[in-house]
Design a protein around this motif. Structure first.
Motif, PDB file in Angstrom:
ATOM      1  N   SER A 296      -1.335 -13.255  -9.089  1.00  0.00           N
ATOM      2  CA  SER A 296      -2.273 -12.448  -9.886  1.00  0.00           C
ATOM      3  C   SER A 296      -3.715 -12.815  -9.578  1.00  0.00           C
ATOM      4  O   SER A 296      -4.578 -11.939  -9.463  1.00  0.00           O
ATOM      5  CB  SER A 296      -1.985 -12.645 -11.382  1.00  0.00           C
ATOM      6  N   VAL A 297      -3.970 -14.116  -9.450  1.00  0.00           N
ATOM      7  CA  VAL A 297      -5.325 -14.579  -9.156  1.00  0.00           C
ATOM      8  C   VAL A 297      -5.774 -14.081  -7.790  1.00  0.00           C
ATOM      9  O   VAL A 297      -6.879 -13.534  -7.636  1.00  0.00           O
ATOM     10  CB  VAL A 297      -5.400 -16.121  -9.210  1.00  0.00           C
ATOM     11  N   LEU A 298      -4.919 -14.241  -6.784  1.00  0.00           N
ATOM     12  CA  LEU A 298      -5.295 -13.818  -5.429  1.00  0.00           C
ATOM     13  C   LEU A 298      -5.396 -12.306  -5.315  1.00  0.00           C
ATOM     14  O   LEU A 298      -6.215 -11.779  -4.544  1.00  0.00           O
ATOM     15  CB  LEU A 298      -4.286 -14.370  -4.420  1.00  0.00           C
ATOM     16  N   GLU A 299      -4.587 -11.597  -6.079  1.00  0.00           N
ATOM     17  CA  GLU A 299      -4.657 -10.138  -6.055  1.00  0.00           C
ATOM     18  C   GLU A 299      -6.016  -9.661  -6.564  1.00  0.00           C
ATOM     19  O   GLU A 299      -6.612  -8.733  -6.005  1.00  0.00           O
ATOM     20  CB  GLU A 299      -3.534  -9.543  -6.909  1.00  0.00           C
ATOM     21  N   GLU A 300      -6.501 -10.286  -7.628  1.00  0.00           N
ATOM     22  CA  GLU A 300      -7.806  -9.895  -8.156  1.00  0.00           C
ATOM     23  C   GLU A 300      -8.934 -10.355  -7.244  1.00  0.00           C
ATOM     24  O   GLU A 300      -9.927  -9.652  -7.047  1.00  0.00           O
ATOM     25  CB  GLU A 300      -7.997 -10.477  -9.559  1.00  0.00           C
ATOM     26  N   TRP A 301      -8.804 -11.568  -6.698  1.00  0.00           N
ATOM     27  CA  TRP A 301      -9.860 -12.138  -5.865  1.00  0.00           C
ATOM     28  C   TRP A 301      -9.996 -11.383  -4.538  1.00  0.00           C
ATOM     29  O   TRP A 301     -11.092 -11.022  -4.120  1.00  0.00           O
ATOM     30  CB  TRP A 301      -9.546 -13.614  -5.637  1.00  0.00           C
ATOM     31  N   PHE A 302      -8.861 -11.148  -3.880  1.00  0.00           N
ATOM     32  CA  PHE A 302      -8.860 -10.503  -2.554  1.00  0.00           C
ATOM     33  C   PHE A 302      -8.203  -9.127  -2.672  1.00  0.00           C
ATOM     34  O   PHE A 302      -7.275  -8.802  -1.940  1.00  0.00           O
ATOM     35  CB  PHE A 302      -8.125 -11.382  -1.544  1.00  0.00           C
ATOM     36  N   ARG A 303      -8.726  -8.334  -3.608  1.00  0.00           N
ATOM     37  CA  ARG A 303      -8.096  -7.041  -3.920  1.00  0.00           C
ATOM     38  C   ARG A 303      -8.167  -6.063  -2.750  1.00  0.00           C
ATOM     39  O   ARG A 303      -7.410  -5.089  -2.696  1.00  0.00           O
ATOM     40  CB  ARG A 303      -8.734  -6.430  -5.156  1.00  0.00           C
ATOM     41  N   ASN A 304      -9.093  -6.306  -1.830  1.00  0.00           N
ATOM     42  CA  ASN A 304      -9.221  -5.396  -0.686  1.00  0.00           C
ATOM     43  C   ASN A 304      -8.405  -5.840   0.530  1.00  0.00           C
ATOM     44  O   ASN A 304      -8.479  -5.220   1.592  1.00  0.00           O
ATOM     45  CB  ASN A 304     -10.697  -5.267  -0.291  1.00  0.00           C
ATOM     46  N   ALA A 305      -7.660  -6.918   0.353  1.00  0.00           N
ATOM     47  CA  ALA A 305      -6.843  -7.421   1.463  1.00  0.00           C
ATOM     48  C   ALA A 305      -5.380  -7.062   1.235  1.00  0.00           C
ATOM     49  O   ALA A 305      -4.931  -6.875   0.103  1.00  0.00           O
ATOM     50  CB  ALA A 305      -6.986  -8.934   1.580  1.00  0.00           C
ATOM     51  N   ALA A 306      -4.623  -6.956   2.325  1.00  0.00           N
ATOM     52  CA  ALA A 306      -3.186  -6.683   2.225  1.00  0.00           C
ATOM     53  C   ALA A 306      -2.498  -7.841   1.511  1.00  0.00           C
ATOM     54  O   ALA A 306      -2.913  -9.001   1.631  1.00  0.00           O
ATOM     55  CB  ALA A 306      -2.595  -6.484   3.614  1.00  0.00           C
ATOM     56  N   THR A 307      -1.451  -7.535   0.773  1.00  0.00           N
ATOM     57  CA  THR A 307      -0.763  -8.543  -0.037  1.00  0.00           C
ATOM     58  C   THR A 307      -0.343  -9.742   0.798  1.00  0.00           C
ATOM     59  O   THR A 307      -0.525 -10.898   0.404  1.00  0.00           O
ATOM     60  CB  THR A 307       0.481  -7.929  -0.709  1.00  0.00           C
ATOM     61  N   LYS A 308       0.225  -9.480   1.988  1.00  0.00           N
ATOM     62  CA  LYS A 308       0.732 -10.570   2.811  1.00  0.00           C
ATOM     63  C   LYS A 308      -0.377 -11.430   3.392  1.00  0.00           C
ATOM     64  O   LYS A 308      -0.123 -12.550   3.864  1.00  0.00           O
ATOM     65  CB  LYS A 308       1.596 -10.023   3.944  1.00  0.00           C
ATOM     66  N   ASN A 309      -1.608 -10.936   3.349  1.00  0.00           N
ATOM     67  CA  ASN A 309      -2.719 -11.686   3.944  1.00  0.00           C
ATOM     68  C   ASN A 309      -3.549 -12.480   2.929  1.00  0.00           C
ATOM     69  O   ASN A 309      -4.489 -13.168   3.323  1.00  0.00           O
ATOM     70  CB  ASN A 309      -3.656 -10.724   4.692  1.00  0.00           C
ATOM     71  N   ARG A 310      -3.238 -12.356   1.660  1.00  0.00           N
ATOM     72  CA  ARG A 310      -4.108 -12.950   0.651  1.00  0.00           C
ATOM     73  C   ARG A 310      -4.126 -14.467   0.706  1.00  0.00           C
ATOM     74  O   ARG A 310      -5.172 -15.091   0.538  1.00  0.00           O
ATOM     75  CB  ARG A 310      -3.696 -12.459  -0.747  1.00  0.00           C
TER      76      ARG A 310
END
Length: 622
Positions: A296-310
């Motif tokens: 959840s933290v990485l999704e919000e932080w790197f929201r413009n990046a692909a899930t596998k790359n966060r």
């Protein structure tokens, strides 16, 4: 990495080691030919600062009395506006979100209240940060303010935060009224406060890492495990963790990109007390969190990046911040050759047969740390911490033997009194720089403000053009012993014959007083030499460098506005991902000399745990 190279030779007297590390850089920065003072790097605090801790000089301001600190105004502490940030073994940290500051309170048992409310301790810690630690870390550290809080407010605060504290730590409480106030490093530096339109994200994220010990001398690398990895077995045995972490500090300090990223991944998998992630000043991921929390933290932080790359984006950003030479000033902590005794394996306090058995178990289990590397960019935060560990590294068996012998005589004032008063010495020395050696000696006879040992170190190094060596045309030792009848020792004039009646004998201490080696056998058995004190000072500085925290703060920028912010603080992950960052180091307080006893017992427990757990593992495997 372009690091300061070690060389043969060094101080004629190992007692000058640590004081000279702090004094040389400080004196050079305060010289008449340069305005690059420590004050320029660390602006003088404006609120609640004790008069006696002036940044530009070590003396109280004109018209102030020695007890002017008793008139320090009470800091306003609105308990309802504070947030419990966390705590370690010695301190509780409270955040003041409206100010973007934190206050670090010392905690203790209820019956262990300091007679002066902790005033002496915080003065020592501020002096240590200003005169010693900042010589290694420069602008990666900021000098704290000293605050005095009302006892009633502290009692109310203790009751308010108690439900948020770990149960295992509640037997200690806040008791001292004097504390230290720092900027809140989970937010960007104030000087980076820019037009808000440049930011793509409203949120500020911060990663705190405790890198731990990343340096061992070559002789000690023959043992297969590093201190951090071995301590995992002790934690596992006492059930404070459920599995050993695969994080190794030597991977992080290696400077090798693949190893550094792997180390950060392992910290994410097993944060323990070594990794935290903050969002806008609040902890959102730590050892109590789950893998879903991290996603959840990485999704919000790197929201413009692909899930596998966060996770990759996170590792890239952290490693870039750790290795970017963000600090602009060029510090040159002097390198000295240590003359302290060395054993073949001296990282831990354990008998040779126990060490051999632990080594055998590690080899059979296939456990071995990779000690190669340390190719870190000069002036990066990791390089400066590594250098701080390297320069102050001392054989720990030697330290334990000193402490065991002199524990009843040792106290923190004996260890730190000269190091935290360098401002005064350096300002006097600056006035003496252009004078002849004879003039300096004459002034030493009449000036009671100078600690003789520190000034000797300052003069020795200032007249050394090589900077890495310590040679000079005129022997300062011989001048002091032949041209003066009295010398200054801790502010008092003492005759030369009392200090050193025999030119070939070595100076010693008896408690706080110097005695000659011709004293009776009883006193000889408890003499503390200058070499002993220097070794203890170096070891405690090393422990400070080993236990510090790095806080890397990030806020995403609009790509088109990235050119409007400082280049040194801008990190580019891709054409669409730019972050503004600040990097600071915290948890740099001076360690008590009596913490050595705890370290000694910890080392014994570590080896017992390694042998016990690995023997079981080996037997089970077979």
């Amino acid at each position: 990495m372009t690091s300061v190279e070690q060389r043969e030779g060094g101080h004629d007297n190992p007692a000058e080691h640590l004081s000279s590390l702090a004094t040389t850089q400080y004196c050079r920065e305060l010289g008449d030919t340069s305005m690059r003072s420590s004050e320029a790097l660390h602006p003088k605090p404006t609120m609640y600062v004790l008069e006696t801790m002036s940044a530009s000089a070590g003396n109280p301001k004109e018209g102030s009395s020695p007890d002017s600190e008793t008139s320090l105004p009470l800091a306003t502490l609105a308990v309802e506006d504070t947030i419990y940030r966390g705590e370690g073994n010695a301190n509780i940290v409270i955040a003041l979100p409206h100010e973007h500051t934190v206050i670090r309170f010392r905690k203790s048992l209820p019956g262990e209240v300091s007679p002066d409310g902790g005033r002496t301790r915080v003065q020592r810690e501020v002096g240590y940060a200003r005169n010693v630690v900042s010589c290694f870390l420069g602008s990666y550290v900021q000098i704290p303010e000293i605050v005095r809080c009302d006892g009633a407010d502290i009692a109310k605060l203790s009751d308010t935060i108690r439900p948020h504290r770990p149960e295992a730590r509640r037997h200690h409480d806040i008791t001292d009224t004097y504390a230290m106030k720092f900027p809140d490093y989970t937010f960007l530096d104030r000087q980076l406060e820019l037009d808000q339109t440049v930011f793509r994200s409203r949120s500020t994220f911060c990663v705190e890492i405790k890198p731990k010990q990343g340096y061992l001398e070559e002789a000690e690398q023959r043992f297969p495990g590093c201190p951090y990895c071995l301590n995992q077995y002790a934690k596992l045995r006492r059930k404070s963790i459920v599995a050993c972490s695969n994080y190794c500090p030597f991977d992080l300090f290696s400077g090798v990109e693949t190893r550094m990223k792997a180390a950060v991944v392992e910290l994410l998998r097993s944060p323990q007390n070594n990794l935290k992630i903050f969002k806008d000043g609040f902890v959102v991921y730590d050892q109590t969190s789950s893998s879903n929390d991290l996603e959840s933290v990485l999704e919000e932080w790197f929201r413009n990046a692909a899930t596998k790359n966060r996770v990759d984006e996170f590792c890239n950003l952290v490693c870039a911040a750790l290795t970017r030479p963000i600090a602009q000033e060029q510090l040159k902590p002097p390198v000295t050759s240590r003359k302290f005794p060395a054993n073949q394996v001296s990282t831990f306090c354990a008998t040779p047969n126990v060490v051999a058995k632990a080594e055998w178990c590690l080899q059979l289990a296939g456990k071995k740390c990779n000690f190669n590397g340390s190719d870190l960019p000069k002036n990066s935060v990791l390089e400066r911490i590594w250098n701080m560990q390297r320069l102050s590294f001392v054989n720990t068996n030697y330290i334990y033997s000193i402490y065991s012998k002199f524990a009843s005589l040792l106290n923190d004032d004996m260890i730190y009194s000269n190091l935290t008063k360098l401002n005064k010495t350096c300002n006097v020395f600056r006035a003496l720089r252009d004078k002849s050696m004879n003039t300096i000696v004459q002034m030493m006879q009449t000036t009671k403000e100078i600690d003789c040992q520190i000034l000797k170190s300052s003069i020795t190094q200032e007249y050394d053009d090589d900077f890495n060596g310590f040679y000079y045309d005129v022997s300062l030792e011989s001048i002091l012993s032949t041209n003066t009848d009295e010398m200054l020792v801790n502010g008092d004039l003492i005759s030369q014959t009392e200090i050193n009646p025999n030119p070939d004998s070595r100076q010693s201490f008896y408690g706080n007083k110097r005695v000659s080696n011709d004293d009776d056998e009883r006193k000889a058995n408890v003499q503390i030499t200058a070499e002993h004190l220097s070794a203890l000072q170096n070891y405690l500085l090393f422990v400070t460098a080993r236990d510090c925290s790095i806080l890397m703060t990030f806020r995403e920028l609009h790509p088109e506005d990235a050119s409007r912010v400082p280049v040194a603080n801008t990190f580019k992950l891709s054409e669409q991902h730019y972050f503004l960052s600040s990097v600071k180091v915290s948890d740099l307080d001076s360690k008590s000399v009596h913490s050595i006893k705890k370290h000694q017992q910890r080392d014994v427990n570590i080896f017992d745990s390694v042998i016990s757990l690995l023997e079981e593992e080996i037997l089970f495997t077979r």
